[in-house]
Design an enzyme around this catalytic site. Structure first.
Site, PDB file in Angstrom:
ATOM      1  N   CYS A 139      29.497  39.682  54.174  1.00  0.00           N
ATOM      2  CA  CYS A 139      28.721  38.465  53.952  1.00  0.00           C
ATOM      3  C   CYS A 139      27.546  38.743  53.024  1.00  0.00           C
ATOM      4  CB  CYS A 139      28.189  37.944  55.283  1.00  0.00           C
ATOM      5  SG  CYS A 139      29.462  37.751  56.538  1.00  0.00           S
ATOM      6  N   ARG A 140      26.883  37.707  52.641  1.00  0.00           N
ATOM      7  CA  ARG A 140      25.666  37.824  51.852  1.00  0.00           C
ATOM      8  C   ARG A 140      24.561  37.073  52.566  1.00  0.00           C
ATOM      9  NH1 ARG A 140      27.216  39.568  46.761  1.00  0.00           N
ATOM     10  NH2 ARG A 140      29.471  39.798  46.788  1.00  0.00           N
TER      11      ARG A 140
END
Lengths: 264, 264, 264, 264
Positions: D2-3
């Site tokens: 994820c970011r």
């Protein structure tokens, strides 16, 4: 039939008007779920003016009672001018692009009612949208088409006249016995709110208003306070609210589309 | 760029071609997720012919890799003619109404490519849609507009000619140096599959075919078997597949729109 | 309260029972929209047995009346055993993972009713799910938990006994005056349909059945034919339908959870 | 992977950090779409502190690049403390309930990484969630479970210690050669931001920080400014940021779960 609410006044958290009052837009939808009233489960939307010139916009296709994002936004956002809408689809499929309000530049628009037999008129109404705005036509609803078409009649200079001329042009070829055009609608540029109530057959959807603190509330049905505290906006009229300068009610009737308006 | 696959042959479970092969439409999208190729995350669709005259249609806006319904349908449905599409949006917002394939009566259509600078041409292309089908215009994509417009050029009698005339009419006013119209597309009426590959600049998106059992497979990229097993459909041609009677490749070039076609 | 329908008999297009009849599952939901009945707008689902051992499954969170995919599937799919469900959420948020039917291996399950005060019992009920199936727990609803928990009581060998023991274990610590557990539910393994109607307070949601051609139909409300053509399944009973061998109604009462069942 | 991005400092419009910078969270996702990097198309979320004690929360399952609501919120909302997350699903299906950040009371939490082989550990981790918060368990992800479990270790009094003890308890029975637990995460109570970077195998997802005006920015990757302007948060440490009092970096290592913490 859709439900709508608009507020103009001192900045206020949206949940104060949209969630907390009994019979509020969102509790109305819950009531609908309990079969006490008509269902509005085809999406919902919120438009509000904050610190930017253009309004904020949230639209989604979940039934309003399922929409945790909407509830959180209503808790967090404080605004002095906002519009809210719960949709029961008439024309145009279920998509976020067909949810109200519609935004264009600094304008917000939402509509309760419909162009009768829209499938027959759609092509003609879409042809009224100015070229420059045609790429902004994101959905397929009659409501968005009316809004965008009104820009070609001078919505930015004369909103009441522009909507009058637009509706006149739409109705012009409609004959006796055809499905009516019904138009209870709210338009805002971030400073002024116009609430229209008109129908070609004299039976527009209901539209009410009442004072709310220093400000004014417009809604498709009385909510929060007893009906006796609300005033029905008469059929064939438009209510104009400008900040705290109060409201002015004037007649709203159809004007012939003027070439000069369009040329301007 | 979108990805697409069409199959025509002995009835087969869809997952055999869409899920199981390495590099299949759905595993391609998973690969995209791992950044090994371009992403197609703007919705997906499936059209198939079963026991009814009109095709089945499933379209949704989740990325294909998230769509449990799609996977289950691919496991359950067995069909002798189906189309599948994974979208990377160019023109038209993200909505189920803008997902391919598009269905009209017994026809299915899907498209990879675009009308260059579509915002400038959209109004003109939508004007080509026949009145009777305008209410069926459910989305805002260029692809759906091309499909519906081709009905006014005789798509039901002469699909190749109709699409040729439609593209000619769209391209007619386009000048030098304008964005090209690119068109790799599949059309079916439930018995015949037409696979078109053409572009105004000579660079249409890739389109391949290969035999699959008794049948034929058309796809935007080789999958399942090595590229050497696939044949590239040449630019400027159309492949026509009719049941098990085999495939016929002919030139596809633009024809002037014929008034008689439209009158017919 | 949710609505549900299950059919077991000669293969039939799903729309014959789910869309066409007046008062059918989907027209019921449309009626709800017109406020003639309770609203079921929190998602819908379809499970059917086709050519594979495991069933097909379609679940989505749009109101059923907005769901074009569902309508197309009902037109296309022909099945001799299917379950359909329209949800009005009680426990568990709105997500596809909380929509019925639930599938596990070759089993399908759907439920109308609820575990009263589920927030207090959830942890305990989830603890009954066998380790091997805990990863399959995809949502948060009470219904899915009951279904998965019943596998630890021998659902595959003795479905009626397993559900009886599971409900007994859930109810065991519930005291007087607590919210009841209500359970009208359908379970199938692809060959047999079990329709349960039971509640800890003696007031389970309604459940009806009638013959449909050679087959049998179970539904939460009479639809298609007058109520007089339907038989109410008595509270405290389970109807077992096996292909065309007809239906058998037996008592359904709670059994103490047997260690041997779990050991098996 | 994820970011994520978190900001703490002078109130700022969210688009200044999430949309405008090259390589920002949202332009990163667009880049992903062009296959220049990994795709994060499994939903996105935003949590921010405004005028209420509890944070605002927006989570949705559309790919971030398709989400007009998210873009409008980023334009409108000005906040001095916010968290943003773009998801690439590891454990837990695609649903809004599995999107980050997670909110509980005045706390927000988001996580990049995973509990390795979560299906095997899920039951045990969920058992660590205190009874009072179990009803708040809305999804099925490992991240939400870690967050809620930490409340039983005293998250409200000692967030660093509570997360340390929680991770220790999760890792305790994990043997050699098992999938690691990786944990780059951000926790906030509206005044303080804690950014953790730790992994059981010494390889946590990247986490960077830099000054932004008077404030501080934490992100999974450098964005907006060249990498040289960013500082990598070392593995095995936690950065604590409190308003404009600056940031403090301390070691983060696993502590045995203390009964007194839980008793408190």
């Amino acid at each position: 039939m859709c439900r709508l609410l608009a507020y103009c006044g001192a900045p206020i958290f949206l949940d104060r008007l949209l969630v907390e009052p009994e019979g509020s837009l969102i509790s109305q939808s819950r009531a609908a779920r309990e079969a006490r009233t008509v269902v509005n489960g085809d999406g919902c939307g919120l438009g509000w003016y904050g610190e930017r010139e253009e309004p904020g916009l949230y639209r989604a296709i979940l039934p309003v009672w399922s929409d945790g994002n909407l509830l959180s936004l209503c808790r967090q956002i404080r605004s002095g001018l906002f519009l809210a809408h719960v949709r029961a689809a008439t024309a145009g499929g279920i998509s976020a692009q067909n949810c109200h309000p519609f935004a264009q530049g600094r304008y917000l628009f939402m509509h309760n009612g419909q162009i009768g037999d829209y499938a027959r008129h759609r092509r003609r109404v879409e042809a009224m949208i100015p070229d420059a705005l045609y790429p902004a036509r994101a959905g397929t609803s009659d409501s968005e088409a009316i809004f965008l078409a009104a820009f070609s009649e001078g919505l930015e200079r004369d909103p009441v006249g522009a909507l009058s001329r637009t509706l006149a042009a739409i109705c012009a070829p409609m004959g006796e016995g055809e499905e009516p055009l019904r138009f209870s609608a709210v338009l805002s540029d971030g400073e002024t709110v116009h609430a229209f109530r008109w129908a070609s057959d004299g039976h527009p959807p209901s539209l009410y208003c009442r004072e709310e603190g220093d400000g004014l509330l417009v809604a498709s049905e009385p909510c929060g306070l007893p009906s006796s505290e609300w005033t029905s906006i008469p059929s064939g009229s438009v209510l104009q609210v400008r900040g705290r300068q109060g409201a002015r009610l004037t007649r709203f009737e159809l004007l012939a589309s003027s070439p000069s308006a369009r040329a301007a």
